[in-house]
Enzyme design. Structure first.
Site, PDB file in Angstrom:
ATOM      1  N   LYS A  35       0.845  -1.195   0.000  1.00 12.40           N
ATOM      2  CA  LYS A  35       0.000   0.000   0.000  1.00 12.40           C
ATOM      3  C   LYS A  35       0.886   1.253   0.000  1.00 12.40           C
ATOM      4  O   LYS A  35       2.098   1.158   0.268  1.00 12.40           O
ATOM      5  CB  LYS A  35      -0.918  -0.015   1.226  1.00 12.40           C
ATOM      6  CG  LYS A  35      -0.170   0.019   2.549  1.00 12.40           C
ATOM      7  CD  LYS A  35      -1.109  -0.247   3.717  1.00 12.40           C
ATOM      8  CE  LYS A  35      -0.355  -0.240   5.030  1.00 12.40           C
ATOM      9  NZ  LYS A  35      -1.200  -0.687   6.160  1.00 12.40           N
ATOM     10  N   TYR A 259      18.419  29.182   9.330  1.00 12.93           N
ATOM     11  CA  TYR A 259      17.268  29.992   9.750  1.00 12.93           C
ATOM     12  C   TYR A 259      17.118  29.993  11.260  1.00 12.93           C
ATOM     13  O   TYR A 259      17.250  28.949  11.909  1.00 12.93           O
ATOM     14  CB  TYR A 259      15.974  29.443   9.138  1.00 12.93           C
ATOM     15  CG  TYR A 259      15.840  29.700   7.663  1.00 12.93           C
ATOM     16  CD1 TYR A 259      15.791  31.002   7.163  1.00 12.93           C
ATOM     17  CD2 TYR A 259      15.742  28.649   6.768  1.00 12.93           C
ATOM     18  CE1 TYR A 259      15.657  31.244   5.802  1.00 12.93           C
ATOM     19  CE2 TYR A 259      15.591  28.872   5.400  1.00 12.93           C
ATOM     20  CZ  TYR A 259      15.553  30.171   4.925  1.00 12.93           C
ATOM     21  OH  TYR A 259      15.414  30.400   3.586  1.00 12.93           O
TER      22      TYR A 259
HETATM   23  C1  LIG Z   1      -0.470  -1.844   6.649  1.00 15.95           C
HETATM   24  C2  LIG Z   1      -1.091  -3.115   7.052  1.00 15.95           C
HETATM   25  C3  LIG Z   1      -0.307  -4.242   7.323  1.00 15.95           C
HETATM   26  C4  LIG Z   1       1.211  -4.195   7.346  1.00 15.95           C
HETATM   27  O1  LIG Z   1       1.646  -3.615   8.541  1.00 15.95           O
HETATM   28  P1  LIG Z   1       3.219  -3.527   8.884  1.00 15.95           P
HETATM   29  O2  LIG Z   1       3.258  -2.991  10.258  1.00 15.95           O
HETATM   30  O3  LIG Z   1       3.803  -2.571   7.891  1.00 15.95           O
HETATM   31  O4  LIG Z   1       3.759  -4.884   8.735  1.00 15.95           O
HETATM   32  C5  LIG Z   1      -0.951  -5.424   7.601  1.00 15.95           C
HETATM   33  N1  LIG Z   1      -2.303  -5.497   7.637  1.00 15.95           N
HETATM   34  C6  LIG Z   1      -3.082  -4.440   7.408  1.00 15.95           C
HETATM   35  C7  LIG Z   1      -4.558  -4.564   7.474  1.00 15.95           C
HETATM   36  C8  LIG Z   1      -2.508  -3.208   7.117  1.00 15.95           C
HETATM   37  O5  LIG Z   1      -3.287  -2.143   6.882  1.00 15.95           O
END
Ligand SMILES: *Cc1c(COP(=O)(O)O)cnc(C)c1O
Length: 372
Positions: A35, A259
């Protein structure tokens, strides 16, 4: 010559980290979670390194389409399911499996004219209280889904809130197991933290995960930093962000940097000006303040930023690096040319953040190259 900042995606590291996930969950199939454009790495760029997974899990229909465009014919899971009725058409045409986490998604399925029955993952809210059916309503949701001709196979799924910390997963696992006890179907529970921290025969028996869902570990960051860093888990950074020193200043005692003049030299010192700033995705905040800064590697040697991060530049202390100067290699995170590693987790921590956020925030203006 282009501005010297660039990121590298390490295909071998992705392969290695995927193998680590398999090693920790030998009996489960692995969803590679890609994702957010593969946590900022780019779906197309990680595909070669992660195509050994059993499936890809993501949120976005467009990302699913891109994966099919790359030639991926295996399973793809939409982790939040569909957002509107017509998304189901694409699930049919792209052959996507999808999560069902609420009644409205069952309503949509019930009126969907499908080309072929759908494979769904029914999501339980076992305690995190984001998406999913509460345990008491889970069986009714399953029964309703199971009666739909549009649905073929129903798997069970939940997500842990505390797999990375002292609270752990036992309570959620117990709730999930009780509510799914005599229901047929495959099960999917573990994220990266659960894969790495809750392994071994006893945990595996309770977890009974047919599919694990690692994300962050694939990219070589630790899910439970700072308790454990990526080296502890045998992970390798999948992304390196590198740039160069494009200016050098010799400071006298009392001279200020950047800055707001938030850093002042106490003694004569040399600083390097680096082509990297918050517009590249570097964190502006520094938990250590302007004095302690954020860790950075110059020619593979650890030093720190001084003063504020600006849009296009940071300033680094060259005291430990008498030989460094114009053109010296700077590694903001990941692997330096000499092989030294600066974990993205350490950089994130100094800015009060986590590796997840930092890698997702890599800015579009940074050129990215895929290497072995
Ligand atoms: C993002 C996500 C994962 C992966 O999580 P990590 O902590 O990056 O391993 C797994 N399951 C669901 C439903 C997620 O949204």
């Amino acid at each position: 010559m282009p501005r010297p900042i660039h990121a590298q995606i390490h295909t071998e590291a992705l392969r290695h980290n995927l193998a680590r996930a398999r090693q920790s969950s030998p009996d489960a199939r692995v969803w590679a979670v890609v994702k957010a454009n593969a946590y900022g790495h780019g779906i197309e760029r990680v595909y070669e390194g992660l195509r050994g997974a059993d499936g890809f899990a993501l949120l976005d229909l467009d990302e699913a389409r891109r994966l099919r465009g790359l030639g991926w014919r295996g399973p793809i899971l939409l982790l939040e399911g569909v957002f509107e009725q017509r998304d189901l058409e694409l699930c049919s045409s792209l052959d996507l499996w999808h999560v069902v986490h609420c009644e409205q998604q069952i309503d949509m399925l019930a009126v969907h004219k499908t080309h072929g029955p759908h494979r769904v993952f029914l999501k339980m809210n076992s305690g995190m209280n984001r998406l999913g059916f509460r345990p008491a309503h889970y069986r009714a949701a399953w029964t309703r889904l199971n009666a739909l001709p549009q649905v073929d196979e129903i798997s069970h799924m939940t997500h842990f809130s505390d797999a990375d910390g002292p609270v752990g997963i036992a309570q959620q696992v117990a709730v999930f197991n009780a509510a799914t006890q005599d229901l047929p179907g495959e099960r999917s529970l573990s994220n990266s933290a659960a894969v790495l921290r809750h392994m071994g025969p006893r945990a595996a028996a309770a977890l009974r995960s047919d599919w694990v869902r690692p994300g962050i570990l694939l990219y070589g960051a630790s899910p439970d930093h700072p308790e454990h860093g990526p080296a502890h888990w045998g992970l390798q950074p999948a992304m390196s962000l590198r740039s160069r020193i494009i200016g050098v200043q010799q400071l006298q005692p009392g001279d200020a940097v950047g800055y707001g003049s938030t850093y002042r030299a106490a003694a004569p010192m040399r600083i390097g000006i680096v082509a990297c700033g918050y517009a590249d995705g570097y964190l502006r905040a520094s938990a250590g303040g302007a004095e302690r800064g954020t860790p950075v590697l110059v020619d593979g040697v650890l030093t720190r930023t001084v003063g504020r991060v600006s849009m296009d530049l940071i300033t680094v202390d060259l005291t430990p690096l008498p030989a460094a100067g114009m053109g010296s290699e700077v590694t903001l995170w990941g692997r330096a040319g000499n092989g030294a590693v600066l974990p993205i987790d350490d950089v994130a921590l100094a800015g009060g953040s986590v590796g997840y956020e930092l890698m997702c925030a890599l800015a579009p203006r940074v050129p990215v190259e895929v290497v072995a």
